[in-house]
Design an enzyme around this catalytic site. Structure first.
Site, PDB file in Angstrom:
ATOM      1  CB  ALA A  30      54.207  63.875  36.644  1.00 30.34           C
ATOM      2  CE1 TYR A 151      65.183  63.205  28.642  1.00 28.34           C
ATOM      3  CE2 TYR A 151      66.902  61.818  27.708  1.00 28.34           C
ATOM      4  CZ  TYR A 151      65.600  61.990  28.119  1.00 28.34           C
ATOM      5  OH  TYR A 151      64.722  60.965  28.009  1.00 28.34           O
ATOM      6  CE  LYS A 177      63.758  54.812  22.266  1.00 34.49           C
ATOM      7  NZ  LYS A 177      62.344  54.802  22.050  1.00 34.49           N
ATOM      8  CE1 TYR A 208      59.994  47.405  22.529  1.00 30.28           C
ATOM      9  CE2 TYR A 208      60.662  45.221  21.807  1.00 30.28           C
ATOM     10  CZ  TYR A 208      59.781  46.277  21.754  1.00 30.28           C
ATOM     11  OH  TYR A 208      58.679  46.214  20.941  1.00 30.28           O
ATOM     12  CD  GLU A 246      55.806  50.142  16.976  1.00 32.22           C
ATOM     13  OE1 GLU A 246      55.232  50.328  18.040  1.00 32.22           O
ATOM     14  OE2 GLU A 246      56.683  50.905  16.521  1.00 32.22           O
ATOM     15  CG  HIS A 270      63.250  49.449  21.687  1.00 27.82           C
ATOM     16  ND1 HIS A 270      63.606  49.923  22.913  1.00 27.82           N
ATOM     17  CD2 HIS A 270      62.156  50.169  21.325  1.00 27.82           C
ATOM     18  CE1 HIS A 270      62.765  50.894  23.271  1.00 27.82           C
ATOM     19  NE2 HIS A 270      61.885  51.055  22.322  1.00 27.82           N
ATOM     20  NE  ARG A 370      61.577  33.639  11.035  1.00 27.91           N
ATOM     21  CZ  ARG A 370      60.820  33.175  10.050  1.00 27.91           C
ATOM     22  NH1 ARG A 370      60.175  32.045  10.169  1.00 27.91           N
ATOM     23  NH2 ARG A 370      60.711  33.875   8.949  1.00 27.91           N
ATOM     24  CD1 TRP A 612      82.910  81.358   5.032  1.00 31.60           C
ATOM     25  CD2 TRP A 612      83.851  83.381   4.909  1.00 31.60           C
ATOM     26  NE1 TRP A 612      83.979  81.354   5.893  1.00 31.60           N
ATOM     27  CE2 TRP A 612      84.586  82.589   5.835  1.00 31.60           C
ATOM     28  CE3 TRP A 612      84.267  84.692   4.665  1.00 31.60           C
ATOM     29  CZ2 TRP A 612      85.689  83.074   6.511  1.00 31.60           C
ATOM     30  CZ3 TRP A 612      85.376  85.170   5.335  1.00 31.60           C
ATOM     31  CH2 TRP A 612      86.076  84.371   6.251  1.00 31.60           C
TER      32      TRP A 612
HETATM   33  O1  LIG Z   1      56.554  47.324  21.517  1.00 35.49           O
HETATM   34  P1  LIG Z   1      56.229  48.430  22.488  1.00 35.49           P
HETATM   35  O2  LIG Z   1      56.505  48.088  23.895  1.00 35.49           O
HETATM   36  O3  LIG Z   1      54.865  48.985  22.247  1.00 35.49           O
HETATM   37  O4  LIG Z   1      57.251  49.589  22.167  1.00 35.49           O
HETATM   38  C1  LIG Z   1      57.334  50.170  20.907  1.00 35.49           C
HETATM   39  C2  LIG Z   1      57.548  51.658  21.081  1.00 35.49           C
HETATM   40  O5  LIG Z   1      58.815  51.857  21.656  1.00 35.49           O
HETATM   41  C3  LIG Z   1      59.143  53.212  21.909  1.00 35.49           C
HETATM   42  O6  LIG Z   1      60.380  53.276  22.540  1.00 35.49           O
HETATM   43  C4  LIG Z   1      59.184  53.944  20.612  1.00 35.49           C
HETATM   44  O7  LIG Z   1      59.489  55.316  20.858  1.00 35.49           O
HETATM   45  C5  LIG Z   1      57.835  53.836  19.917  1.00 35.49           C
HETATM   46  O8  LIG Z   1      57.877  54.454  18.639  1.00 35.49           O
HETATM   47  C6  LIG Z   1      57.441  52.387  19.756  1.00 35.49           C
HETATM   48  O9  LIG Z   1      56.107  52.365  19.290  1.00 35.49           O
END
Ligand SMILES: O=P(O)(O)OC[C@H]1O[C@@H](O)[C@H](O)[C@@H](O)[C@@H]1O
Length: 783
Positions: A30, A151, A177, A208, A246, A270, A370, A612
């Site tokens: 949380a 988990y 995930k 996603y 990213e 994703h 794309r 072994w």
């Molecule tokens: O594009 P978003 O919504 O920021 O998600 C990207 C992220 O998705 C997460 O699931 C990954 O663990 C991260 O590493 C990643 O940065």
């Protein structure tokens, strides 16, 4: 199974007994990052939507590992600052929400028992009613947002303690995930879930799927079927690119990220989800099971291109990990960048490459799909543009440039799309350029509502029981099956180092030629960093005609650990067991340290492994000159090999009885006829195992022999596996490290052939492979 709230008749507002509907929501994790950023907002959104004074109430339990005081304080700060409200109605709801939320420490079984009691008591006291809670608890949501490694234990605890007691209350269990680390662990996890919960109770969430553009892929395809239906296929589409770039690095998530890497973190989940939505067959049926069937069918047709997979790692990654792992020898092969190509083997897509790319610490954030169409247009009219132009559809999911996010962009030369419910045609500056496409030549569509986060959407979908917006376990396993091909091949490779940010991004430029992805700029020579200067050395591709792995000591150790892992997985899959034979000496200690460190410890096969000894000194296993002692200290006592699978050569005495060789051989024979993996070293005199220069060949029928070490060696009386037995192994690794080994490496790299004087030369597996792991110091002599 119990109905979801959305499936129930809510017109009544009260249960048949005339009681209030009450829903308990337990969030485990949380105060974690995800909960802070998104989950509480999503739960608040759900609360606002479904709370009905006097009809439907909620109670929220934020749980975590923090102490009660700290947790409470953090949680109230989160609720105060992360739930912004701009009107009184919202503020009123927020104060109700805060009142209905409490923190609980949740670590031990006792904590779970306590929480279960608390939920029960609260449920009763809220209404001041007597009787069992089942008479009025409508349903219970348990949302798990913790480290995936926890988990399995959490599932058991939830099953045993947090299920609503008998009655009509429904249960929903949500997991974030990643689900599993590979196919095997995903199977294990899903089996575990299945044992304790029904499929309808479990929601595997991939955020996603809740992104507005991702949600719009199928409606867009359906709505524009008249326009696109006949061109959504191999005859018209040249290729599909799915990209998640990213800017952020993983400094703050080193514990999670190392050993996971970009493929497991975002590509298997994703990007694969997105690929499915682009490629699956659509239908008019709104049935959830029909959608899931079509997703599964598609996933079963996806194939990873063999040898596909380029990987990279941003330059500062290792040092970021180092400072966390507090270990200056730390080296990691974890990719922070990857590019792969896939194909879908069905009549619609056969021959169309799907290129998936993702990376951290790139020049910008940009996430898109794309679809590039073939264009055979040929026109020669003055100023006529459209027929040469690239025809494409860009599903722009998001990025750092807010001019474009989120948005669907369609080349004008491909016709005007219908926007669809909740979407409208946008007016973007026609001068703007997105992915090389000038906006003036496109139609753009944007969502009407840009405020709700994908978590809010998905929490709402979970509440409504919209299972098709979650990962189905069959689809999950089908996806892992596809990715295992890629993981097995890339995990044995060293990632290309890239600078990160805007610097030298061309280093990651890729071409796609003849079904293969390649970096544009070749890496003929490796740059090896020495102190603060960079020298370029030529690294031989092989050693004595066999596979060579080289680099710093850390590099070769990481590679070796990966190779052990790959062979263990294969052996356990084929035979249920893995036979590992190890040598003594100091060199392997670095490997054991790595395999028991947080970065390298992932090895789920210890329970199926037999360990072994390749050789041993005639000394007690508790004496520090014995090989077993070092192995036990640095490896065995940290891992879970069952003690009956551990086979020391010398048992509890200082001597080797005359029949010790025969005894060990018969122990081996009672279990196996060969080793799956043998780890050897080489002495500076060329000896290996306890086979010393000048001694007679041990190429006899015997598997284990008594030997005598040359003068100068500790404990001259030894036991050793013979070359006959070593050469029966499936895989032999020869680990050579340090400057003191440079001379022998030089000799072996030359043309020495004398097997009596260089016993290591006797090792050549008949049906197996041999790999040399030689670090830079041993290869170049520390120059
Ligand atoms: O594009 P978003 O919504 O920021 O998600 C990207 C992220 O998705 C997460 O699931 C990954 O663990 C991260 O590493 C990643 O940065």
């Amino acid at each position: 199974s119990c109905p979801s709230p959305g499936e129930q008749d809510s017109s009544e507002g009260r249960t048949p007994q005339g009681k209030l509907k009450h829903i308990n929501v337990i969030l485990i994790g949380a105060t974690g990052d995800l909960a802070q950023k998104y989950l509480w907002t999503g739960l608040f959104h759900m609360f606002r939507h479904h709370y009905r004074e006097g009809e439907q109430h909620f109670q929220f339990y934020g749980c975590g590992r923090k102490t009660a005081d700290l947790g409470r304080q953090l949680l109230s700060e989160i609720l105060l600052y992360r739930l912004p409200c701009s009107d009184d109605k919202c503020r009123q709801m927020k104060s109700r929400f805060v009142q209905a939320t409490q923190y609980h420490t949740l670590v031990t079984r006792k904590d779970y028992e306590k929480l279960a009691r608390k939920v029960s008591e609260n449920t009763q006291s809220i209404y001041g009613l007597q009787g069992t809670e089942s008479t009025y608890e409508e349903g219970r949501i348990v949302y798990v947002s913790t480290a995936p490694s926890a988990y399995s234990k959490i599932i058991t605890m939830i099953h045993e303690h947090l299920r609503p007691k008998l009655g009509k209350a429904w249960m929903k269990l949500v997991f974030e995930k990643p689900f599993g680390h590979d196919l095997e662990s995903a199977v294990e996890l899903t089996e575990k879930m299945k044992r304790d919960f029904s499929e309808t109770e479990v929601y595997l969430l991939d955020h996603y799927i809740g992104k507005p553009v991702v949600q719009q892929i199928i409606p867009f395809r359906k709505l524009n079927q008249g326009l696109y239906g006949d061109i959504w296929n191999r005859d018209h589409i040249e290729r599909v690119e799915i990209v998640l770039k990213e800017e952020i690095d993983v400094k703050d998530r080193t514990n999670f990220y190392d050993g996971v890497g970009v493929i497991r973190d975002v590509m298997q989940s994703h990007l694969m989800e997105v690929l499915v939505l682009v490629a699956m067959e659509t239908s008019d049926s709104a049935s959830i099971s029909d959608t899931l069937d079509r997703k599964l069918e598609l996933l079963q047709q996806v194939q990873m291109d063999t040898g596909s997979g380029l990987i990279g790692q941003y330059r500062s990654y290792a040092s970021e990990q180092k400072s966390n792992a507090n270990n200056t020898d730390f080296v990691s092969l974890t990719p922070t960048f990857a590019a792969v190509s896939l194909h879908v083997d069905n009549p619609r897509w056969r021959g169309v490459p799907f290129l998936l790319v993702s990376g951290k610490k790139m020049d910008e954030k940009s996430v898109y799909i794309r679809i590039i169409f073939k264009n055979s247009g040929f026109c020669f009219r003055k100023n006529h543009k459209t027929c040469h132009e690239r025809k494409q559809i860009i599903f722009y999911i998001g990025g750092s440039d807010n001019r474009f996010s989120p948005m669907i962009v369609v080349s004008k030369s491909l016709l005007k799309p219908k926007p669809g419910l909740g979407w409208r045609l946008a007016e973007v500056n026609s001068e703007d350029v997105l992915l090389g496409q000038s906006m003036g030549d496109t139609y753009q569509m944007v969502p009407e509502d840009t405020t709700s986060s994908s978590y809010s959407t998905l929490i709402e979908a979970m509440y409504d029981g919209q299972k098709h917006m979650f990962i189905d376990t069959k689809c999950l396993l089908a996806s892992w099956r596809v990715w295992m091909t890629c993981l097995t091949s890339v995990e044995n490779r060293k990632p290309r180092v890239y600078e990160g940010g805007d610097n030298q991004m061309e280093w990651l430029d890729i071409t796609y030629v003849g079904d293969k992805l390649e970096y544009v700029h070749k890496e003929d020579q490796l740059d090896v960093e020495v102190a603060d200067e960079t020298v370029t050395r030529h690294i031989p591709g092989a050693f004595r005609g066999e596979r060579l792995v080289t680099g710093s000591t850390g590099d070769i150790i990481v590679q070796l650990a990966n190779d052990v892992r790959v062979q263990a997985e294969r052996a356990v899959r084929q035979n249920g067991v893995f036979h590992l034979a190890v040598s003594g000496g100091n060199t392997p200690v670095a490997l054991w340290r790595h395999m028991t460190s947080p970065a390298g410890h992932y090895f789920p096969w210890w329970g199926n492994t037999h360990v072994w000894m390749v050789d041993e000194r005639c000394a007690s296993p508790s004496s520090n000159i014995s090989n077993f002692y070092a192995l036990d200290t640095h490896l065995l006592r940290h891992i879970g090999v069952p003690h009956w699978n551990i086979h020391p050569m010398v048992m509890g005495s200082d001597s080797c009885p005359d029949d010790a060789d025969i005894a060990y051989e018969s122990t081996i024979r009672s279990v196996t006829d060969k080793m799956d993996f043998v780890l050897l070293g080489v002495g500076s005199d060329g000896h290996t195992a306890s086979l010393f220069p000048g001694a007679e060949s041990t190429d006899s029928n015997k598997w284990v022999v008594h030997t005598v070490a040359g003068p100068g060696h500790v404990s001259r009386r030894r036991l050793s596996m013979t070359e006959t037995f070593l050469n029966a192994a499936s895989h032999v690794a020869v680990l050579v490290s340090g400057v003191t080994k440079h001379d022998i490496v030089k000799k072996l790299a030359g043309d020495v052939t004398d097997k009596v004087m260089y016993p290591i030369l006797r090792v050549k597996p008949h049906n197996g492979t041999i790999t040399w792991y030689i670090d830079d110091d041993a290869l170049f002599g520390g120059t």
